[in-house]
Design an enzyme around this catalytic site. Structure first.
Site, mmCIF file in Angstrom:
data_model
loop_
_atom_site.group_PDB
_atom_site.id
_atom_site.type_symbol
_atom_site.label_atom_id
_atom_site.label_comp_id
_atom_site.label_asym_id
_atom_site.label_seq_id
_atom_site.Cartn_x
_atom_site.Cartn_y
_atom_site.Cartn_z
ATOM 1 N N GLU A 146 0.889 -1.165 0.000
ATOM 2 C CA GLU A 146 0.000 0.000 0.000
ATOM 3 C C GLU A 146 0.922 1.209 0.000
ATOM 4 O OE1 GLU A 146 -2.724 0.290 3.396
ATOM 5 O OE2 GLU A 146 -2.495 2.466 3.293
ATOM 6 N N ARG A 150 1.157 10.109 0.967
ATOM 7 C CA ARG A 150 1.642 11.122 1.912
ATOM 8 C C ARG A 150 2.832 11.846 1.315
ATOM 9 N NH1 ARG A 150 1.414 7.157 7.244
ATOM 10 N NH2 ARG A 150 -0.538 6.272 6.513
ATOM 11 N N LYS A 210 -11.006 -0.867 6.442
ATOM 12 C CA LYS A 210 -9.801 -0.733 7.258
ATOM 13 C C LYS A 210 -10.232 -0.306 8.660
ATOM 14 C CE LYS A 210 -5.910 2.543 7.231
ATOM 15 N NZ LYS A 210 -4.590 2.696 6.606
#
Ligand code: 3PG
Length: 213
Positions: free
Chosen positions: A42, A46, A130
């Site tokens: 993943e 960011r 999640k």
């Protein structure tokens, strides 16, 4: 919806959460993970290197399950898809982002930690989400409590998952897979040597397989 991706996630067991500043690190990082049997990543949005890193991983390992994390906007969904992302992960639940992923046919795992958020995700057809940040929101205890009313719902916890506690997470039927950063911290490959990543990833996979039996 997304059943075949959920099946893949169940087989992956662990999804490493990658934060890369330099996309040149993406291919060797993918090499190390794949060699360890950790066949996904993943890659978080960011950093500005996210899309390029996904592209590089896909080019180096077309069979690797490379997705995008920390996706906060529909524009980032489109950018991730253009780079070849196979799935989208978000820290929280944003109906606009989730609906856009569904329209574009890409599996999406939004973060949900409350009954309201899980209910909202299920209303849009998701049965796996999640759970982030897992440690701060009560870990397995909270997950079990949420799965009581939301029968059949499953979670991918991230945030505070480690080699030490991944076994207890994966031993629960409410957990589809776990995610974390501990085996892909940039400090581990700061000198350009990815062997420590490979060792930690292999150790984690061995613990995960043992937990699932
Ligand atoms: C995430 O984005 O999912 C988390 O940052 C992962 O948390 P960890 O660093 O505790 O593994």
């Amino acid at each position: 919806m997304f059943e075949s991706f959920y099946q893949t996630l169940e087989e992956l067991l662990i999804v490493p959460v990658v934060v890369l500043d330099d996309e040149a690190d993406a291919a060797p990082l993918a090499d190390a993970l794949m060699a360890a049997g950790m066949r996904s990543a993943e890659v978080t949005f960011r950093t500005a290197a996210a899309a390029g890193s996904i592209r590089a991983m896909r080019a180096a390992h077309p069979d690797m399950h490379a997705g995008a994390g920390t996706v906060l906007t529909v524009e980032q969904v489109d950018e991730a898809l253009a780079a070849g992302a196979e799935f989208i992960v978000a820290p929280g639940f944003d109906a606009e982002v989730v609906s856009h992923c569904i329209e574009r046919g890409v599996p999406v795992l939004p973060g949900t930690v409350t009954p309201t958020e899980v209910g909202s995700a299920r209303k849009l057809g998701l049965t796996v989400t999640k759970f982030f940040p897992a440690a701060q929101y009560g870990g397995l205890g909270t997950i079990a409590a949420l799965c009581a009313p939301f029968v059949g719902h499953r979670f991918m916890p991230t945030g505070g998952v480690s080699k030490e506690n991944l076994g207890s997470y994966l031993g629960s039927p409410d957990i589809i897979a776990v995610g974390g950063t501990w085996m892909v911290k940039p400090a581990l490959f700061a000198g350009g040597d990815f062997s420590r990543v490979c060792e930690l990833a292999a150790e984690a996979m061995a613990a995960a397989r043992a937990a699932r039996g």
